[in-house]
Enzyme design. Structure first.
Site, mmCIF file in Angstrom:
data_model
loop_
_atom_site.group_PDB
_atom_site.id
_atom_site.type_symbol
_atom_site.label_atom_id
_atom_site.label_comp_id
_atom_site.label_asym_id
_atom_site.label_seq_id
_atom_site.Cartn_x
_atom_site.Cartn_y
_atom_site.Cartn_z
ATOM 1 N N ASN A 76 0.800 -1.219 0.000
ATOM 2 C CA ASN A 76 0.000 0.000 0.000
ATOM 3 C C ASN A 76 0.836 1.273 0.000
ATOM 4 O O ASN A 76 0.330 2.350 0.316
ATOM 5 C CB ASN A 76 -0.955 -0.007 1.194
ATOM 6 C CG ASN A 76 -1.748 -1.289 1.256
ATOM 7 O OD1 ASN A 76 -1.573 -2.075 2.174
ATOM 8 N ND2 ASN A 76 -2.581 -1.549 0.263
ATOM 9 N N VAL A 84 1.233 6.948 0.127
ATOM 10 C CA VAL A 84 0.588 5.961 0.991
ATOM 11 C C VAL A 84 -0.873 5.823 0.602
ATOM 12 O O VAL A 84 -1.581 6.812 0.440
ATOM 13 C CB VAL A 84 0.681 6.400 2.469
ATOM 14 C CG1 VAL A 84 -0.089 5.446 3.369
ATOM 15 C CG2 VAL A 84 2.127 6.503 2.902
ATOM 16 N N CYS A 85 -1.325 4.576 0.467
ATOM 17 C CA CYS A 85 -2.733 4.290 0.215
ATOM 18 C C CYS A 85 -3.324 3.824 1.546
ATOM 19 O O CYS A 85 -3.133 2.694 1.959
ATOM 20 C CB CYS A 85 -2.870 3.190 -0.835
ATOM 21 S SG CYS A 85 -4.578 2.745 -1.178
ATOM 22 N N LEU A 86 -3.978 4.736 2.220
ATOM 23 C CA LEU A 86 -4.522 4.420 3.540
ATOM 24 C C LEU A 86 -5.879 5.095 3.650
ATOM 25 O O LEU A 86 -5.972 6.320 3.657
ATOM 26 C CB LEU A 86 -3.564 4.919 4.619
ATOM 27 C CG LEU A 86 -3.887 4.617 6.068
ATOM 28 C CD1 LEU A 86 -4.016 3.111 6.302
ATOM 29 C CD2 LEU A 86 -2.823 5.173 6.982
#
Length: 183
Positions: A76, A84-86
């Site tokens: 991620n 960041v993929c959050l």
């Protein structure tokens, strides 16, 4: 809270008081680096990352932008840009959250519980789903290669022209500090 700028100041001070090393990028309080240590009992343990944080004008009503400066192997996190993929940061952010939440809860949870079904790094996601032991070994190799505590300064020099200043240093090539702090 009286204004977003007061909240920004308060959250930044709270983060600094929580024993995180914070380096300001410029004179404002909107861009800075935070040294983030990999969580215990994870393949990231022992790694230290410099994380760039950018606070939008509308913070805390709009989420901060978070990106890893030194490389990290994670489904991620985009390996090249550090993005960041959050979900908590990108979609479900709330003014109830603060910067300490990002570094004490959200990022550790991201590293402990990667989501390979929503990847920014497809290779890491595929390896995690196919062979977790090999994935964890590769994470450890990246930690050793890119996230040693002594490498943190080098990561900044590659990505930014800003000089790192600490209280002990007074030999910056970009700027000189006027006067010295009292001992």
């Amino acid at each position: 809270m009286s204004s977003p700028s007061k909240r920004r100041e308060m959250d930044l001070m709270k983060l600094m008081m929580s024993d995180y090393k914070v380096e300001m990028i410029n004179d404002g309080m909107q861009e800075f680096y935070v040294h983030f240590h990999g969580p215990n009992e994870s393949p990231y343990h022992g790694g230290v990352w410099k994380v760039r944080v950018e606070l939008p004008e509308a913070y805390p009503y709009k989420s901060p932008s978070i990106g890893f400066i030194n490389r990290i192997y994670h489904p991620n996190v985009d390996e090249m840009s550090g993005s960041v993929c959050l979900d908590v940061i990108n979609q479900t952010w709330s003014p109830m959250f603060d910067l300490v939440n990002v570094f004490e809860v959200f990022l550790p949870q991201l590293l402990l519980y990667p989501n390979p079904s929503d990847p920014l790094n497809g290779e890491a996601a595929a390896l995690l789903m196919r062979d977790r032991a090999s994935y964890e070994q590769k994470v450890k190799e990246y930690c050793e290669k890119y996230a040693k505590p002594e490498d943190i300064g080098a990561a900044t020099e590659e990505q930014s022209s800003d000089e790192e200043l600490t209280e002990d240093e007074d030999d910056s090539s970009d700027e000189q500090v006027a006067g010295k702090a009292d001992p």
